[in-house]
Motif scaffolding. Structure first.
Motif, PDB file in Angstrom:
ATOM      1  N   VAL A  50      24.477  63.534  63.396  1.00 12.63           N
ATOM      2  CA  VAL A  50      24.389  64.837  64.053  1.00 12.63           C
ATOM      3  C   VAL A  50      25.884  65.468  63.960  1.00 12.63           C
ATOM      4  O   VAL A  50      25.857  66.677  63.739  1.00 12.63           O
ATOM      5  N   TYR A  51      26.889  64.656  64.089  1.00  8.12           N
ATOM      6  CA  TYR A  51      28.307  65.023  64.104  1.00  8.12           C
ATOM      7  C   TYR A  51      28.570  65.873  62.682  1.00  8.12           C
ATOM      8  O   TYR A  51      29.122  66.652  62.498  1.00  8.12           O
ATOM      9  N   ALA A  52      28.017  65.160  61.792  1.00  8.34           N
ATOM     10  CA  ALA A  52      27.974  65.533  60.204  1.00  8.34           C
ATOM     11  C   ALA A  52      27.492  66.861  60.336  1.00  8.34           C
ATOM     12  O   ALA A  52      28.113  67.569  59.370  1.00  8.34           O
ATOM     13  N   ALA A  53      26.372  66.949  60.608  1.00  8.67           N
ATOM     14  CA  ALA A  53      25.618  68.466  60.474  1.00  8.67           C
ATOM     15  C   ALA A  53      26.322  69.342  61.162  1.00  8.67           C
ATOM     16  O   ALA A  53      26.456  70.608  60.571  1.00  8.67           O
ATOM     17  N   LEU A  54      27.074  69.062  62.353  1.00 11.23           N
ATOM     18  CA  LEU A  54      27.771  70.048  63.055  1.00 11.23           C
ATOM     19  C   LEU A  54      29.074  70.425  62.352  1.00 11.23           C
ATOM     20  O   LEU A  54      29.716  71.415  62.639  1.00 11.23           O
ATOM     21  N   GLY A  55      29.619  69.330  61.725  1.00  6.57           N
ATOM     22  CA  GLY A  55      30.882  69.456  61.055  1.00  6.57           C
ATOM     23  C   GLY A  55      32.143  70.024  62.093  1.00  6.57           C
ATOM     24  O   GLY A  55      32.070  69.481  63.336  1.00  6.57           O
ATOM     25  N   ASP A  56      32.987  70.959  61.575  1.00  6.76           N
ATOM     26  CA  ASP A  56      34.046  71.470  62.472  1.00  6.76           C
ATOM     27  C   ASP A  56      33.679  72.027  63.664  1.00  6.76           C
ATOM     28  O   ASP A  56      34.422  72.192  64.685  1.00  6.76           O
ATOM     29  N   ARG A  57      32.580  72.601  63.769  1.00 10.79           N
ATOM     30  CA  ARG A  57      31.888  73.213  65.242  1.00 10.79           C
ATOM     31  C   ARG A  57      32.189  72.323  66.353  1.00 10.79           C
ATOM     32  O   ARG A  57      32.389  72.819  67.486  1.00 10.79           O
ATOM     33  N   MET A  58      31.913  70.981  65.964  1.00 11.10           N
ATOM     34  CA  MET A  58      32.007  70.183  67.068  1.00 11.10           C
ATOM     35  C   MET A  58      33.486  69.951  67.850  1.00 11.10           C
ATOM     36  O   MET A  58      33.642  69.755  68.910  1.00 11.10           O
ATOM     37  N   ARG A  59      34.564  70.254  67.008  1.00  6.81           N
ATOM     38  CA  ARG A  59      35.984  70.337  67.434  1.00  6.81           C
ATOM     39  C   ARG A  59      36.324  71.888  67.841  1.00  6.81           C
ATOM     40  O   ARG A  59      37.025  72.069  68.814  1.00  6.81           O
ATOM     41  N   GLU A  60      35.593  72.604  67.325  1.00  2.00           N
ATOM     42  CA  GLU A  60      36.004  74.050  67.455  1.00  2.00           C
ATOM     43  C   GLU A  60      35.442  75.104  68.418  1.00  2.00           C
ATOM     44  O   GLU A  60      35.690  75.629  69.283  1.00  2.00           O
ATOM     45  N   GLU A  61      33.938  75.016  68.501  1.00  4.02           N
ATOM     46  CA  GLU A  61      33.160  75.731  69.433  1.00  4.02           C
ATOM     47  C   GLU A  61      32.396  74.814  70.317  1.00  4.02           C
ATOM     48  O   GLU A  61      32.207  75.349  71.571  1.00  4.02           O
ATOM     49  N   ILE A  62      32.301  73.830  70.221  1.00  2.00           N
ATOM     50  CA  ILE A  62      31.193  72.857  71.286  1.00  2.00           C
ATOM     51  C   ILE A  62      32.161  72.211  71.913  1.00  2.00           C
ATOM     52  O   ILE A  62      32.655  71.154  71.367  1.00  2.00           O
ATOM     53  N   HIS A  63      32.213  72.257  73.358  1.00  2.79           N
ATOM     54  CA  HIS A  63      32.949  71.302  74.250  1.00  2.79           C
ATOM     55  C   HIS A  63      32.572  70.155  74.437  1.00  2.79           C
ATOM     56  O   HIS A  63      33.201  69.137  74.397  1.00  2.79           O
ATOM     57  N   ALA A  64      31.287  69.858  74.584  1.00  4.96           N
ATOM     58  CA  ALA A  64      30.585  68.710  75.015  1.00  4.96           C
ATOM     59  C   ALA A  64      29.089  68.944  74.544  1.00  4.96           C
ATOM     60  O   ALA A  64      28.240  69.867  74.717  1.00  4.96           O
ATOM     61  N   LEU A  65      28.523  67.887  74.017  1.00  2.75           N
ATOM     62  CA  LEU A  65      27.175  67.623  73.455  1.00  2.75           C
ATOM     63  C   LEU A  65      26.445  66.228  73.708  1.00  2.75           C
ATOM     64  O   LEU A  65      27.062  65.212  73.241  1.00  2.75           O
ATOM     65  N   SER A  66      25.662  66.073  74.618  1.00 10.48           N
ATOM     66  CA  SER A  66      24.966  64.847  74.989  1.00 10.48           C
ATOM     67  C   SER A  66      23.768  64.795  74.137  1.00 10.48           C
ATOM     68  O   SER A  66      23.030  65.747  74.139  1.00 10.48           O
ATOM     69  N   MET A  67      23.340  63.857  73.537  1.00 12.52           N
ATOM     70  CA  MET A  67      22.354  63.600  72.808  1.00 12.52           C
ATOM     71  C   MET A  67      21.305  62.588  72.772  1.00 12.52           C
ATOM     72  O   MET A  67      22.007  61.593  73.293  1.00 12.52           O
ATOM     73  N   LYS A  68      19.998  62.700  72.683  1.00 10.92           N
ATOM     74  CA  LYS A  68      19.158  61.809  72.610  1.00 10.92           C
ATOM     75  C   LYS A  68      18.545  61.726  71.244  1.00 10.92           C
ATOM     76  O   LYS A  68      18.004  62.831  70.772  1.00 10.92           O
ATOM     77  N   THR A  69      18.566  60.866  70.596  1.00 11.07           N
ATOM     78  CA  THR A  69      18.178  60.781  69.041  1.00 11.07           C
ATOM     79  C   THR A  69      17.179  59.652  68.842  1.00 11.07           C
ATOM     80  O   THR A  69      17.452  58.652  69.069  1.00 11.07           O
ATOM     81  N   LEU A  70      15.963  60.121  68.333  1.00 12.19           N
ATOM     82  CA  LEU A  70      15.114  59.669  68.093  1.00 12.19           C
ATOM     83  C   LEU A  70      14.429  59.519  66.620  1.00 12.19           C
ATOM     84  O   LEU A  70      14.422  60.367  66.271  1.00 12.19           O
TER      85      LEU A  70
END
Length: 78
Positions: free
Chosen positions: A51-71
C-alpha cells in the motif's frame, strides 16, 4: 491543501488492484479497508508495504497518518 478520502482511495486503486476499498478520514488522519489478491501469502507488514508503494511520496508529503486493515478476498468474506 489536505487530501480527501476520495483522493486517497484513487491513489491506492491506481497503484494496487483492489476488489474492495474503503477510505475514511479528516484530511490528515485516514483509515482504510483494502482487499486485494496481491496480499495472498504475505505478512501484515508486507501488505502495508504494498500500500505504501502504491501511495509513493504522498505518504510523506500529503498523508499524515494512515491506519490500514489489509485483507485477501477470502479473509474479507469471513
Amino acid at each position: 491543501m489536505f487530501p480527501t478520502p476520495e483522493q486517497i482511495k484513487k491513489y491506492i486503486a491506481d497503484g494496487l488492484a483492489c476488489s474492495h476499498l474503503e477510505v475514511e478520514g479528516d484530511g490528515q488522519h485516514f483509515t482504510a479497508l483494502i482487499v486485494s489478491d496481491a496480499f495472498a501469502g504475505k505478512r501484515p507488514i508486507q501488505r502495508h508495504q504494498l500500500v505504501y508503494a502504491a501511495l509513493g511520496d504522498r505518504m510523506r508529503e500529503e498523508i499524515h497518518a494512515l491506519s490500514m486493515k489489509t485483507l485477501t478476498p477470502e479473509e474479507f468474506q469471513k
